[in-house]
Design an enzyme around this catalytic site. Structure first.
Site, PDB file in Angstrom:
ATOM      1  N   SER A  94      43.272  40.159  54.434  1.00 57.94           N
ATOM      2  CA  SER A  94      44.010  40.649  53.289  1.00 57.94           C
ATOM      3  C   SER A  94      44.443  38.811  53.040  1.00 57.94           C
ATOM      4  CB  SER A  94      45.015  41.253  53.666  1.00 57.94           C
ATOM      5  OG  SER A  94      46.005  41.475  52.202  1.00 57.94           O
ATOM      6  N   ASP A 214      39.492  50.736  50.356  1.00 58.77           N
ATOM      7  CA  ASP A 214      40.056  49.806  49.613  1.00 58.77           C
ATOM      8  C   ASP A 214      41.172  49.620  48.442  1.00 58.77           C
ATOM      9  OD1 ASP A 214      42.329  47.954  49.799  1.00 58.77           O
ATOM     10  OD2 ASP A 214      40.441  46.233  50.989  1.00 58.77           O
ATOM     11  N   HIS A 241      42.752  49.232  53.887  1.00 53.90           N
ATOM     12  CA  HIS A 241      42.426  48.335  53.678  1.00 53.90           C
ATOM     13  C   HIS A 241      42.768  47.851  54.905  1.00 53.90           C
ATOM     14  CE1 HIS A 241      43.480  43.950  51.963  1.00 53.90           C
ATOM     15  NE2 HIS A 241      44.807  44.432  52.515  1.00 53.90           N
TER      16      HIS A 241
END
Length: 262
Positions: A94, A214, A241
């Site tokens: 991320s 996600d 995610h």
């Protein structure tokens, strides 16, 4: 925990295992423990696993200075220096994917291989809307923010499998344990993040992993990252995610398979 310093701040990191070095870089609102515990348990028998925290997370100090991706990159490199690791496979998740890409672009000698999970190179209109909502909910309604993170962070099947009480307990635990001030500080970095110049500079063998379910950073962002890096491989996991938390076994398997490639 181990500690070093970067520009006067104390930086904390975890180190486990023996073998080739892996550096795992966490995402917004996470830390080296929360994001990577399951993956580390799988990999530490065969690898030296380093899990730095950066400002706003875990044991790393925050003195209130303005934050950038470059600051986080410097803190990760400081942890590597303190651990005596000259070069490693760098795995970013991320926000951590942007940090890892920045390091690989600017300090190529420090990165033997690169893995970017659920990352993005720059803000688009949808991400801007999301991160502004995060910022506002952190300030006004943290229970709603916890629900939003669970709803968009995990795949529908995974979240449903927890049951009604399991989900509500997760909301309560998140409200109680999250470093909200630190997360808000990291969201300000998300809102200005732009590492779109990194792809052309990255020379390390690279695996980019997107996640099919996600809803925080849709997999189109990962596909774009892969397309921007010469020779990068792309893989997709059947998760939300928060893949390192939802299915650490699949993340560890993908890492092992990539690292086995000469």
């Amino acid at each position: 925990m181990h500690f070093t310093t970067f520009e006067g701040l104390r930086v904390g990191y975890r180190r486990e295992g023996k073998g080739p070095a892996l550096v795992l870089v966490h995402g917004t609102g996470g830390d080296g423990a929360a994001n990577w515990e399951g993956v580390t348990q799988d990999l530490s028998p065969d690898f030296t696993v380093l899990r730095p925290d950066y400002t706003g997370s875990g044991a790393t100090e925050d003195d209130g200075r303005a934050l950038t991706v470059e600051d986080f990159a410097g803190q990760v490199l400081a942890a590597m220096d303190h651990a005596g690791i000259d070069s490693a496979t760098l795995v970013g998740f991320s926000l951590g994917a942007a940090v890892a890409a920045r390091i690989a672009a600017d300090q190529p000698a420090r990165v033997s291989k690169l893995v970017l999970i659920s990352g993005f190179a720059r803000l688009d209109a949808r991400l801007k809307l999301q991160f502004e909502l995060w910022r506002d909910l952190i300030a006004s309604d943290r229970a709603a923010m916890a629900r939003l993170v669970l709803l968009t962070g995990f795949s529908p099947d995974a979240l449903s499998s927890w049951g009604f009480e399991g989900v509500e307990q997760a909301v309560r635990d998140t409200v109680r344990t999250q470093d909200w001030a630190g997360m808000a500080r990291q969201v300000t970095v998300d809102l200005t993040l732009d590492v779109s110049d990194a792809g052309d500079k990255i020379t390390a063998s690279t695996l980019v992993i997107g996640c099919a379910h996600d809803h925080m950073v849709p997999p189109a962002h990962s596909r774009a990252l892969a397309a921007s890096i010469n020779g990068a491989r792309y893989a997709e996991l059947p998760t939300g995610h928060l893949a390192p938390m939802e299915r650490p076994d699949l993340v560890a398997q993908a890492l092992r398979e990539f690292l086995a490639i000469a």
